[in-house]
Motif scaffolding. Sequence first.
Motif, PDB file in Angstrom:
ATOM      1  N   THR A 132      65.796  27.479 -13.992  1.00  0.00           N
ATOM      2  CA  THR A 132      65.924  26.641 -12.804  1.00  0.00           C
ATOM      3  C   THR A 132      66.615  25.334 -13.210  1.00  0.00           C
ATOM      4  OG1 THR A 132      63.787  25.559 -13.176  1.00  0.00           O
ATOM      5  CG2 THR A 132      63.782  27.580 -11.845  1.00  0.00           C
ATOM      6  N   GLY A 177      62.503  34.651  -8.933  1.00  0.00           N
ATOM      7  CA  GLY A 177      62.184  33.225  -9.004  1.00  0.00           C
ATOM      8  C   GLY A 177      60.707  32.890  -9.049  1.00  0.00           C
ATOM      9  N   HIS A 183      58.614  36.346 -18.364  1.00  0.00           N
ATOM     10  CA  HIS A 183      57.814  35.872 -19.496  1.00  0.00           C
ATOM     11  C   HIS A 183      57.871  34.351 -19.605  1.00  0.00           C
ATOM     12  CE1 HIS A 183      58.885  40.072 -21.100  1.00  0.00           C
ATOM     13  NE2 HIS A 183      57.613  40.089 -20.803  1.00  0.00           N
ATOM     14  N   CYS A 185      59.840  30.758 -17.724  1.00  0.00           N
ATOM     15  CA  CYS A 185      60.746  30.096 -16.783  1.00  0.00           C
ATOM     16  C   CYS A 185      60.921  28.667 -17.262  1.00  0.00           C
ATOM     17  CB  CYS A 185      60.177  30.077 -15.367  1.00  0.00           C
ATOM     18  SG  CYS A 185      59.720  31.691 -14.728  1.00  0.00           S
ATOM     19  N   PHE A 199      65.242  26.500 -27.090  1.00  0.00           N
ATOM     20  CA  PHE A 199      63.837  26.741 -26.769  1.00  0.00           C
ATOM     21  C   PHE A 199      63.595  28.204 -26.425  1.00  0.00           C
ATOM     22  CE2 PHE A 199      59.880  25.915 -24.314  1.00  0.00           C
ATOM     23  CZ  PHE A 199      59.203  25.251 -25.321  1.00  0.00           C
TER      24      PHE A 199
ATOM     25  N   GLN B  13      47.548  31.148 -12.500  1.00  0.00           N
ATOM     26  CA  GLN B  13      46.987  32.294 -11.795  1.00  0.00           C
ATOM     27  C   GLN B  13      45.544  32.480 -12.246  1.00  0.00           C
ATOM     28  OE1 GLN B  13      49.778  35.427 -13.120  1.00  0.00           O
ATOM     29  NE2 GLN B  13      50.302  35.680 -10.963  1.00  0.00           N
ATOM     30  N   PHE B 130      53.143  25.967 -15.427  1.00  0.00           N
ATOM     31  CA  PHE B 130      52.401  27.003 -14.702  1.00  0.00           C
ATOM     32  C   PHE B 130      52.156  28.165 -15.661  1.00  0.00           C
ATOM     33  CE2 PHE B 130      51.739  30.533 -11.753  1.00  0.00           C
ATOM     34  CZ  PHE B 130      50.876  29.966 -10.828  1.00  0.00           C
ATOM     35  N   THR B 132      50.963  32.085 -16.189  1.00  0.00           N
ATOM     36  CA  THR B 132      50.719  33.407 -15.612  1.00  0.00           C
ATOM     37  C   THR B 132      50.123  34.300 -16.697  1.00  0.00           C
ATOM     38  OG1 THR B 132      52.916  34.218 -16.223  1.00  0.00           O
ATOM     39  CG2 THR B 132      52.701  33.155 -14.061  1.00  0.00           C
ATOM     40  N   GLY B 177      53.381  28.549  -7.856  1.00  0.00           N
ATOM     41  CA  GLY B 177      53.751  29.763  -8.592  1.00  0.00           C
ATOM     42  C   GLY B 177      55.236  30.069  -8.631  1.00  0.00           C
ATOM     43  N   GLU B 178      56.052  29.236  -7.975  1.00  0.00           N
ATOM     44  CA  GLU B 178      57.508  29.458  -8.041  1.00  0.00           C
ATOM     45  C   GLU B 178      58.086  28.685  -9.215  1.00  0.00           C
ATOM     46  OE1 GLU B 178      60.039  28.908  -4.700  1.00  0.00           O
ATOM     47  OE2 GLU B 178      59.267  30.680  -3.703  1.00  0.00           O
ATOM     48  N   ALA B 179      58.961  29.346  -9.960  1.00  0.00           N
ATOM     49  CA  ALA B 179      59.535  28.737 -11.162  1.00  0.00           C
ATOM     50  C   ALA B 179      60.104  27.354 -10.879  1.00  0.00           C
ATOM     51  CB  ALA B 179      60.620  29.648 -11.740  1.00  0.00           C
ATOM     52  N   ALA B 180      60.772  27.199  -9.731  1.00  0.00           N
ATOM     53  CA  ALA B 180      61.479  25.943  -9.447  1.00  0.00           C
ATOM     54  C   ALA B 180      60.538  24.757  -9.241  1.00  0.00           C
ATOM     55  CB  ALA B 180      62.367  26.122  -8.217  1.00  0.00           C
ATOM     56  N   TYR B 182      58.058  23.911 -11.260  1.00  0.00           N
ATOM     57  CA  TYR B 182      57.515  23.434 -12.544  1.00  0.00           C
ATOM     58  C   TYR B 182      58.629  23.230 -13.576  1.00  0.00           C
ATOM     59  CZ  TYR B 182      53.652  25.555 -10.021  1.00  0.00           C
ATOM     60  OH  TYR B 182      52.760  25.884  -9.036  1.00  0.00           O
ATOM     61  N   HIS B 183      58.318  22.461 -14.615  1.00  0.00           N
ATOM     62  CA  HIS B 183      59.265  22.330 -15.719  1.00  0.00           C
ATOM     63  C   HIS B 183      59.272  23.580 -16.585  1.00  0.00           C
ATOM     64  CE1 HIS B 183      58.268  17.858 -15.119  1.00  0.00           C
ATOM     65  NE2 HIS B 183      59.496  18.039 -14.695  1.00  0.00           N
ATOM     66  N   LEU B 184      58.093  24.183 -16.736  1.00  0.00           N
ATOM     67  CA  LEU B 184      57.949  25.338 -17.628  1.00  0.00           C
ATOM     68  C   LEU B 184      56.891  26.282 -17.064  1.00  0.00           C
ATOM     69  CD1 LEU B 184      58.797  26.292 -20.617  1.00  0.00           C
ATOM     70  CD2 LEU B 184      56.551  25.421 -21.276  1.00  0.00           C
ATOM     71  N   CYS B 185      57.211  27.567 -17.029  1.00  0.00           N
ATOM     72  CA  CYS B 185      56.223  28.584 -16.665  1.00  0.00           C
ATOM     73  C   CYS B 185      56.159  29.577 -17.813  1.00  0.00           C
ATOM     74  CB  CYS B 185      56.628  29.327 -15.395  1.00  0.00           C
ATOM     75  SG  CYS B 185      56.942  28.256 -13.979  1.00  0.00           S
ATOM     76  N   ILE B 186      54.951  30.004 -18.130  1.00  0.00           N
ATOM     77  CA  ILE B 186      54.824  30.880 -19.298  1.00  0.00           C
ATOM     78  C   ILE B 186      53.733  31.926 -19.082  1.00  0.00           C
ATOM     79  CG2 ILE B 186      53.368  29.165 -20.477  1.00  0.00           C
ATOM     80  CD1 ILE B 186      54.731  30.120 -23.107  1.00  0.00           C
ATOM     81  N   ASP B 187      54.029  33.137 -19.516  1.00  0.00           N
ATOM     82  CA  ASP B 187      53.102  34.263 -19.439  1.00  0.00           C
ATOM     83  C   ASP B 187      52.218  34.212 -20.691  1.00  0.00           C
ATOM     84  OD1 ASP B 187      51.853  36.714 -19.646  1.00  0.00           O
ATOM     85  OD2 ASP B 187      53.640  37.898 -19.183  1.00  0.00           O
ATOM     86  N   PHE B 203      57.147  21.982 -26.123  1.00  0.00           N
ATOM     87  CA  PHE B 203      57.986  21.642 -24.968  1.00  0.00           C
ATOM     88  C   PHE B 203      57.733  20.201 -24.532  1.00  0.00           C
ATOM     89  CE2 PHE B 203      58.706  21.453 -20.352  1.00  0.00           C
ATOM     90  CZ  PHE B 203      60.014  21.898 -20.278  1.00  0.00           C
TER      91      PHE B 203
END
Lengths: 215, 215
Positions: A132, A177, A183, A185, A199, B13, B130, B132, B177-180, B182-187, B203
């Motif tokens: 994003t 999105g 995995h 974002c 990164f 989540q 965020f 997941t 929950g939408e990538a946009a 947050y700065h970073l989303c990770i499973d 990060f």
Amino acid sequence: MEQDKFVINIGRQLGSGGKAVGEALGRRLGVHVYDKQLINLAAEQSGLCTELFEQADEKKSRSLFSSLIGYLRMPFASEEGSVTDVLSSEALFKIQSDVIRDIASRESCIFVGRCADYILRDHPRAVNVFVTGAPEDRVRRLCEQENVTPEEAEAQMERTDARRASYYDYFSSGKWGEAATYHLCIDSSVLGIEGTADFIREFAERKLKMNLSGR
Amino acid sequence: MEQDKFVINIGRQLGSGGKAVGEALGRRLGVHVYDKQLINLAAEQSGLCTELFEQADEKKSRSLFSSLIGYLRMPFASEEGSVTDVLSSEALFKIQSDVIRDIASRESCIFVGRCADYILRDHPRAVNVFVTGAPEDRVRRLCEQENVTPEEAEAQMERTDARRASYYDYFSSGKWGEAATYHLCIDSSVLGIEGTADFIREFAERKLKMNLSGR
């Protein structure tokens, strides 16, 4: 599929620099980056797929309907367009999917867009990423690249992202999105294009438990 | 707000281990982790907020209506519940927001949930994350923690995430929950709880341009 082959799939918002991140990552890892153009080119050059491409050009013919009936989903046809449009879209997706699977079986690589993460969902060494960007950075980038006004850039962002989401959500089981689809974002505005590529490389190394920097 | 204070906001989540990731991160950084319970406790203990809390307990009173009329949004009231429910929800959000801003002005810390990323949108040194998890890991974690069947775990995941999304989307300008957003989303299933905490720390260090590991 050999054990040491990996694939990094990158989804991205328009103007996020996701493709540039993919290219920077490709340079670091010494692997090819395939976007829509390269996947279509590979499809055209592939003996396996020429026939389907020719059929797609004759999309009103009965033979195309017969050969692709297995990919037809009627609800989409009735909602979104004519049967021939759907066949064309489904046919192109099928061709691209075959090409993507073929490439991934032969080499480590990066795919940008094209639902590659979903197409390669059984790949044992896949890293699925979504990029994003801060709205102001996306607008600025598009204005520079496309020589458009900020208003037109915003309209493009909305249109293109809606189209990408529609494509992805139709052909995959995930949601374009959404964090849960990937995995990792990352907002490219935080670390910049090169920093974001670094990164993602580090994430991929940890996920794959291998050193990708010296390849 | 002093220059060296930072805040890490974590959405997650249900069953993703997001809270555990926050706690692991808190141990690494030597900062407090505030979730709903701690934020409410802080609100109760705050002289500033006692009165509002008392009013929230008397939610059908006219004085509550008068004092909180500024926070009332009628469309929500008519769709989601009675006016008094809305007042209570709006009042609680206002109280929690004040407490979150107060804490963040005094110390570096981690907030889990509560729209903290949106509440602190003007904070100069915020990192919004965020977390997941793979569905099978989320189910397993919930079964262990809550002693429920996999079916009940899945139902809980659906209910709770829908409630969190509804809360976030109502009170913030982003989408949960939408990538946009947050700065970073990770499973968290990729690197595990500790590995995910490490990765978020790295990060945050790059975003904030400071070493957080030795604090």
